[in-house]
Every structure is written in C-alpha cells, then in structure tokens.
Design a protein around this motif. Structure first.
Motif, mmCIF file in Angstrom:
data_model
loop_
_atom_site.group_PDB
_atom_site.id
_atom_site.type_symbol
_atom_site.label_atom_id
_atom_site.label_comp_id
_atom_site.label_asym_id
_atom_site.label_seq_id
_atom_site.Cartn_x
_atom_site.Cartn_y
_atom_site.Cartn_z
ATOM 1 N N ILE A 53 0.853 -1.187 0.000
ATOM 2 C CA ILE A 53 0.000 0.000 0.000
ATOM 3 C C ILE A 53 0.888 1.236 0.000
ATOM 4 O O ILE A 53 2.006 1.207 0.493
ATOM 5 C CB ILE A 53 -0.968 0.028 1.206
ATOM 6 C CG1 ILE A 53 -0.198 -0.027 2.536
ATOM 7 C CG2 ILE A 53 -1.968 -1.103 1.135
ATOM 8 C CD1 ILE A 53 -1.050 0.225 3.746
ATOM 9 N N LYS A 54 0.363 2.296 -0.592
ATOM 10 C CA LYS A 54 1.090 3.559 -0.617
ATOM 11 C C LYS A 54 0.647 4.404 0.562
ATOM 12 O O LYS A 54 -0.522 4.407 0.935
ATOM 13 C CB LYS A 54 0.818 4.298 -1.926
ATOM 14 C CG LYS A 54 1.377 3.587 -3.121
ATOM 15 C CD LYS A 54 1.058 4.334 -4.387
ATOM 16 C CE LYS A 54 1.568 3.554 -5.576
ATOM 17 N NZ LYS A 54 1.193 4.187 -6.838
ATOM 18 N N TRP A 55 1.601 5.107 1.146
ATOM 19 C CA TRP A 55 1.323 5.989 2.269
ATOM 20 C C TRP A 55 0.445 7.128 1.785
ATOM 21 O O TRP A 55 0.742 7.775 0.797
ATOM 22 C CB TRP A 55 2.635 6.518 2.831
ATOM 23 C CG TRP A 55 2.476 7.366 4.044
ATOM 24 C CD1 TRP A 55 2.473 8.718 4.099
ATOM 25 C CD2 TRP A 55 2.282 6.922 5.382
ATOM 26 N NE1 TRP A 55 2.312 9.147 5.387
ATOM 27 C CE2 TRP A 55 2.188 8.058 6.199
ATOM 28 C CE3 TRP A 55 2.187 5.672 5.969
ATOM 29 C CZ2 TRP A 55 1.997 7.966 7.573
ATOM 30 C CZ3 TRP A 55 2.002 5.597 7.332
ATOM 31 C CH2 TRP A 55 1.911 6.733 8.115
ATOM 32 N N LYS A 56 -0.635 7.353 2.464
ATOM 33 C CA LYS A 56 -1.528 8.450 2.108
ATOM 34 C C LYS A 56 -1.046 9.744 2.746
ATOM 35 O O LYS A 56 -0.347 9.733 3.751
ATOM 36 C CB LYS A 56 -2.946 8.144 2.582
ATOM 37 C CG LYS A 56 -3.548 6.934 1.911
ATOM 38 C CD LYS A 56 -4.944 6.680 2.418
ATOM 39 C CE LYS A 56 -5.529 5.447 1.773
ATOM 40 N NZ LYS A 56 -6.847 5.141 2.278
ATOM 41 N N ALA A 57 -1.434 10.838 2.162
ATOM 42 C CA ALA A 57 -1.060 12.146 2.704
ATOM 43 C C ALA A 57 -1.652 12.301 4.104
ATOM 44 O O ALA A 57 -2.763 11.859 4.387
ATOM 45 C CB ALA A 57 -1.571 13.259 1.799
ATOM 46 N N SER A 58 -0.886 12.912 4.962
ATOM 47 C CA SER A 58 -1.336 13.141 6.337
ATOM 48 C C SER A 58 -2.001 14.506 6.451
ATOM 49 O O SER A 58 -1.722 15.414 5.683
ATOM 50 C CB SER A 58 -0.155 13.073 7.288
ATOM 51 O OG SER A 58 0.465 11.826 7.235
ATOM 52 N N ARG A 59 -2.861 14.635 7.431
ATOM 53 C CA ARG A 59 -3.512 15.917 7.700
ATOM 54 C C ARG A 59 -3.241 16.329 9.139
ATOM 55 O O ARG A 59 -3.191 15.499 10.031
ATOM 56 C CB ARG A 59 -5.021 15.817 7.482
ATOM 57 C CG ARG A 59 -5.395 15.640 6.032
ATOM 58 C CD ARG A 59 -6.887 15.919 5.846
ATOM 59 N NE ARG A 59 -7.251 15.801 4.462
ATOM 60 C CZ ARG A 59 -7.252 16.803 3.610
ATOM 61 N NH1 ARG A 59 -6.906 18.004 4.005
ATOM 62 N NH2 ARG A 59 -7.601 16.627 2.355
ATOM 63 N N HIS A 60 -3.084 17.626 9.320
ATOM 64 C CA HIS A 60 -2.932 18.177 10.663
ATOM 65 C C HIS A 60 -4.264 17.979 11.378
ATOM 66 O O HIS A 60 -5.326 18.301 10.850
ATOM 67 C CB HIS A 60 -2.571 19.662 10.578
ATOM 68 C CG HIS A 60 -2.167 20.238 11.888
ATOM 69 N ND1 HIS A 60 -3.093 20.637 12.821
ATOM 70 C CD2 HIS A 60 -0.940 20.467 12.424
ATOM 71 C CE1 HIS A 60 -2.456 21.106 13.877
ATOM 72 N NE2 HIS A 60 -1.149 21.004 13.659
ATOM 73 N N THR A 61 -4.238 17.451 12.588
ATOM 74 C CA THR A 61 -5.476 17.111 13.293
ATOM 75 C C THR A 61 -6.347 18.318 13.640
ATOM 76 O O THR A 61 -7.566 18.218 13.648
ATOM 77 C CB THR A 61 -5.174 16.331 14.583
ATOM 78 O OG1 THR A 61 -4.267 17.067 15.379
ATOM 79 C CG2 THR A 61 -4.620 14.971 14.266
ATOM 80 N N LYS A 62 -5.743 19.461 13.897
ATOM 81 C CA LYS A 62 -6.531 20.634 14.288
ATOM 82 C C LYS A 62 -6.972 21.470 13.093
ATOM 83 O O LYS A 62 -8.106 21.928 13.040
ATOM 84 C CB LYS A 62 -5.740 21.502 15.268
ATOM 85 C CG LYS A 62 -5.541 20.838 16.604
ATOM 86 C CD LYS A 62 -4.849 21.761 17.575
ATOM 87 C CE LYS A 62 -4.676 21.044 18.918
ATOM 88 N NZ LYS A 62 -4.042 21.905 19.907
ATOM 89 N N THR A 63 -6.057 21.671 12.141
ATOM 90 C CA THR A 63 -6.383 22.567 11.026
ATOM 91 C C THR A 63 -6.894 21.837 9.797
ATOM 92 O O THR A 63 -7.511 22.445 8.929
ATOM 93 C CB THR A 63 -5.140 23.381 10.614
ATOM 94 O OG1 THR A 63 -4.146 22.482 10.105
ATOM 95 C CG2 THR A 63 -4.596 24.177 11.765
ATOM 96 N N GLY A 64 -6.629 20.544 9.689
ATOM 97 C CA GLY A 64 -7.030 19.784 8.516
ATOM 98 C C GLY A 64 -6.111 20.014 7.326
ATOM 99 O O GLY A 64 -6.344 19.496 6.239
ATOM 100 N N GLU A 65 -5.059 20.787 7.528
ATOM 101 C CA GLU A 65 -4.118 21.102 6.458
ATOM 102 C C GLU A 65 -3.283 19.868 6.111
ATOM 103 O O GLU A 65 -2.888 19.097 6.984
ATOM 104 C CB GLU A 65 -3.203 22.232 6.932
ATOM 105 C CG GLU A 65 -2.154 22.653 5.940
ATOM 106 C CD GLU A 65 -1.229 23.706 6.518
ATOM 107 O OE1 GLU A 65 -0.203 23.961 5.882
ATOM 108 O OE2 GLU A 65 -1.523 24.260 7.596
ATOM 109 N N LEU A 66 -3.021 19.660 4.807
ATOM 110 C CA LEU A 66 -2.185 18.546 4.376
ATOM 111 C C LEU A 66 -0.754 18.755 4.846
ATOM 112 O O LEU A 66 -0.213 19.853 4.755
ATOM 113 C CB LEU A 66 -2.194 18.423 2.854
ATOM 114 C CG LEU A 66 -3.434 17.792 2.238
ATOM 115 C CD1 LEU A 66 -3.348 17.842 0.724
ATOM 116 C CD2 LEU A 66 -3.598 16.367 2.697
#
Length: 90
Positions: A53-66
């Motif tokens: 599997i390919k690593w998916k982009a992460s998101r900042h938990t508070k802002t939702g920013e990639l």
C-alpha cells in the motif's frame, strides 16, 4: 517463533536436513519479496494476503491542512478467514 525455529520444526516434521529446509524457505521468502517489490499481491490460500500500500497524505489534526510527508510504500498483511478463526478459537 523465529525463522531458525521454523526451519528446525519443518526439518524434524519431514525428516529433511536443515540446509534443505533453509534453502527452500529462503527461496519461498525471496519469491514473495520479489512480487511485493513489483507491487503484486501474494495470496496464500487459507493463510492470508500480502500486499503493498502507498502511504496516504497526512492531515494536521486541528487545522485539517495537508502535511508534506515523503511518499513511501508499506507491506500489508490481511489474514484469511480460516486463520482468523483458528487464532480466535485457540
């Protein structure tokens, strides 16, 4: 249980030399590795499926920013129904 213990157990169960079993297991693992490097899944009926599997982009938990993370691949194992049942009921 580690690899050398598996080799010893298989050798004892089948009356083979440890060297024969070691080379067979190493070849078996090499084939699985080759297929996973090519991003091909490997299914062993009654045991499970190895896939990449390919690593998916992460998101900042508070802002939702990639979050910019390095692209990576990981090996995933999905156990078969039979293996799940065997482990659950033991």
């Amino acid at each position: 249980m580690n690899k050398s213990q598996i080799i010893k157990a298989v050798a004892n169960n089948f009356g083979l030399s440890k060297n024969q079993v070691k080379s067979t297991i190493n070849e078996f693992l090499d084939i699985i590795e080759e297929q996973l490097v090519e991003s091909t899944s490997v299914t062993i009926q009654g045991f499970g499926t190895f896939s990449v599997i390919k690593w998916k982009a992460s998101r900042h938990t508070k802002t939702g920013e990639l979050i910019n993370t390095p692209k990576r691949k990981f090996v995933k194992f999905k156990p078969s129904v039979n293996l799940k049942r065997a482990v659950q009921w033991q």
